[in-house]
Design an enzyme around this catalytic site. Structure first.
Site, PDB file in Angstrom:
ATOM      1  N   ASP A   1       0.975  -1.105  -0.050  1.00  0.00           N
ATOM      2  CA  ASP A   1      -0.049  -0.155  -0.173  1.00  0.00           C
ATOM      3  C   ASP A   1       0.916   1.021   0.026  1.00  0.00           C
ATOM      4  O   ASP A   1       2.256   1.154   0.388  1.00  0.00           O
ATOM      5  CB  ASP A   1      -0.914  -0.011   1.211  1.00  0.00           C
ATOM      6  CG  ASP A   1      -1.645   1.201   1.229  1.00  0.00           C
ATOM      7  OD1 ASP A   1      -2.418   1.623   0.172  1.00  0.00           O
ATOM      8  OD2 ASP A   1      -2.136   1.653   2.535  1.00  0.00           O
TER       9      ASP A   1
ATOM     10  N   ASP B   1      -0.304   5.039   0.782  1.00  0.00           N
ATOM     11  CA  ASP B   1      -0.531   6.099   2.147  1.00  0.00           C
ATOM     12  C   ASP B   1      -0.413   5.487   3.556  1.00  0.00           C
ATOM     13  O   ASP B   1      -1.063   4.424   3.838  1.00  0.00           O
ATOM     14  CB  ASP B   1      -2.022   6.481   1.956  1.00  0.00           C
ATOM     15  CG  ASP B   1      -2.117   7.473   0.399  1.00  0.00           C
ATOM     16  OD1 ASP B   1      -0.897   7.861  -0.009  1.00  0.00           O
ATOM     17  OD2 ASP B   1      -2.811   7.063  -0.295  1.00  0.00           O
TER      18      ASP B   1
ATOM     19  N   ASP C   1      -1.545  -0.461   6.054  1.00  0.00           N
ATOM     20  CA  ASP C   1      -1.824   0.287   7.224  1.00  0.00           C
ATOM     21  C   ASP C   1      -3.293   0.254   7.758  1.00  0.00           C
ATOM     22  O   ASP C   1      -3.488   0.449   8.821  1.00  0.00           O
ATOM     23  CB  ASP C   1      -1.393   1.755   7.407  1.00  0.00           C
ATOM     24  CG  ASP C   1      -2.262   2.432   6.258  1.00  0.00           C
ATOM     25  OD1 ASP C   1      -3.160   3.313   7.084  1.00  0.00           O
ATOM     26  OD2 ASP C   1      -2.221   2.182   5.143  1.00  0.00           O
TER      27      ASP C   1
END
Length: 240
Positions: free
Chosen positions: A25, A27, A202
């Site tokens: 991922d 961000d 996250d």
């Protein structure tokens, strides 16, 4: 109407197929922050937005909905693309290049970038798959040395200008796996023969992706993902 570019790797895969794949991922995984939020701040400074305060307030509301898992992604993408309507691909690309150098590179989390590059050194293919738009994610993936980037594409009109509409697969929640499947169909990867897979995120929104890979990792996880990772014995990494 055409998409900004096709879902494809940024550079060709090695002639000998890799034995493993690492999916990251972007961000709050590789980047300390949200690239869309940072980009909106950038174009406000550029004078591309009349009411910057209202734009950022709306973005904060969308951030809350994203973390709650309730975000309407189509509405969000149209919102983030609205300031680009009528602008040429080239003018946007020039601003994105400056944005990546000035606002993104200083916020990259070096342990995460090092993990991605370690995968590359070990002969693994590396992909960044993000819910943010491709015109941002692609150049950032290049900056960290990933083999490719998968992200939602912006639509361009016949004059190569942004229409304000997203097109194709929306790389959000299970859409990331759909985009990945499309990527596999477009590349002779040898994946069907059994690659070992790694995943880093996250966000609980990426649970489908983390459940898909052989080696899931929670990076700076939100509360729901941390609870899931701890219950399942997944590594929890802190790169911030």
């Amino acid at each position: 109407m055409e998409p900004e570019s096709r879902l494809a790797t940024s550079r060709p895969l090695p002639s000998r197929p890799p034995s493993a794949l690492a999916i990251f991922d972007l961000d709050d995984t590789l980047l300390d922050g949200d690239c869309t939020h940072l980009w909106l701040e950038w174009i406000i400074e550029c004078g591309w937005v009349e009411d910057g305060e209202a734009l950022l307030n709306q973005m904060r509301e969308h951030d809350e909905q994203y973390h709650a898992g309730t975000l309407n992604m189509t509405d969000h993408l149209r919102f983030t693309l609205a300031p680009l309507v009528g602008r040429s691909r080239q003018s946007v690309r020039e601003q994105v290049e400056a944005f990546v150098e000035s606002s993104v590179r200083p916020r990259l989390m070096q342990p995460g970038v090092e993990r991605l590059q370690q995968h590359s050194r070990e002969g693994h293919a590396t992909l960044v798959i993000s819910a943010s738009m491709h015109h941002l994610v692609g150049p950032i993936a290049d900056a960290v040395g990933a083999d490719g980037a998968l992200a939602t594409l912006p639509e361009l009109d016949g004059r190569d200008r942004f229409t304000g509409e997203p097109t194709g697969i929306q790389t959000y929640q299970r859409g990331k796996l759909d985009a990945f499947a499309q990527w596999l169909d477009a590349h002779d990867t040898g994946f069907a023969e059994g690659w070992e897979t790694w995943g880093y995120s996250d966000s609980y929104n990426d649970l489908p992706l983390l459940e898909f890979v052989d080696h899931p990792h929670a990076t700076q996880p939100d509360a729901r993902l941390r609870e899931t990772a701890e219950a399942r014995g997944w590594p929890v990494l802190q790169w911030r």
